[in-house]
Write a protein that holds these residues in place. Structure first.
Motif: not given
Length: 201
Positions: A4-6, A38-39, A43-46
């Motif tokens: 949760d970024l918030g 989104d970026a 990063v997390r996915a890669r």
């Protein structure tokens, strides 16, 4: 890692205000992180299965780097700046701190292919030699790594309104000797802070 970024941003809200950021800069900080979400997910996915390492060049107090690091759950956050006073504070938030000019070739050589993500936010407009910075970032990144960058938008509606009323755009300084044509606010204080220069336009 905190999904949760918030929550991550709000965790550091008091710290941001303690070190003199205005409410404008606080909202700008939130905007930066949200615009990067989104970026950051890419990063997390890669690199999610690896021990992600992040470098924040021109880190200031290290708050934005720490927010990104907590969000991604990184193994290491390197904070780099030329201001020793700010780095003293960043030392509490970053795993490693380095006092060096980001245009120095030593930076790229010392951390050759060591980072999955290199980020710079509101920094490039203070630098004269953009080529040196880009070479350093390229050297620091692992293969298929990410470079996240933000610079002021001189064509924003805020700047258009300032021009309409006869002021220089926000974040643009035409002199190192004084603030000429700038709307005086607490943010600017009494003198230039070496923002966007005529040579960078």
């Amino acid at each position: 890692m905190d999904g949760d970024l918030g929550k991550v941003v709000s965790r550091y809200r008091d710290l941001v205000q303690r070190y003199g950021y205005s409410s404008y800069l606080l909202s700008n900080l939130v905007f930066h992180v949200k615009s990067l979400e989104d970026a950051l997910l890419r990063v997390r996915a890669r690199f999610g299965g690896e021990r992600i390492r992040v470098a924040d060049l021109g880190c200031g107090y290290g708050v934005l780097g720490r927010i990104v690091a907590d969000y991604l759950g990184v193994a290491e956050l390197l904070c780099v700046d030329v201001d020793p006073k700010r780095l003293e504070i960043a030392r509490n938030l970053c795993d490693r701190v380095l006092l060096i000019d980001i245009t120095s070739p030593e930076l790229g050589e010392k951390f050759l292919e060591g980072y999955h993500l290199v980020m710079m936010h509101g920094v490039l407009e203070h630098v004269y030699d953009w080529d040196a910075v880009i070479v350093n970032v390229s050297n620091m990144l692992v293969n298929d790594g990410f470079f996240l960058l933000s610079i002021p938008n001189l064509g924003s509606w805020v700047n258009r309104l300032l021009l309409l009323f006869g002021y220089q755009p926000r974040d643009l300084e035409i002199s190192r000797r004084g603030l000429f044509g700038v709307l005086k606010t607490k943010r600017y204080g009494t003198g230039p802070i070496d923002h966007v220069k005529n040579s960078n336009i």
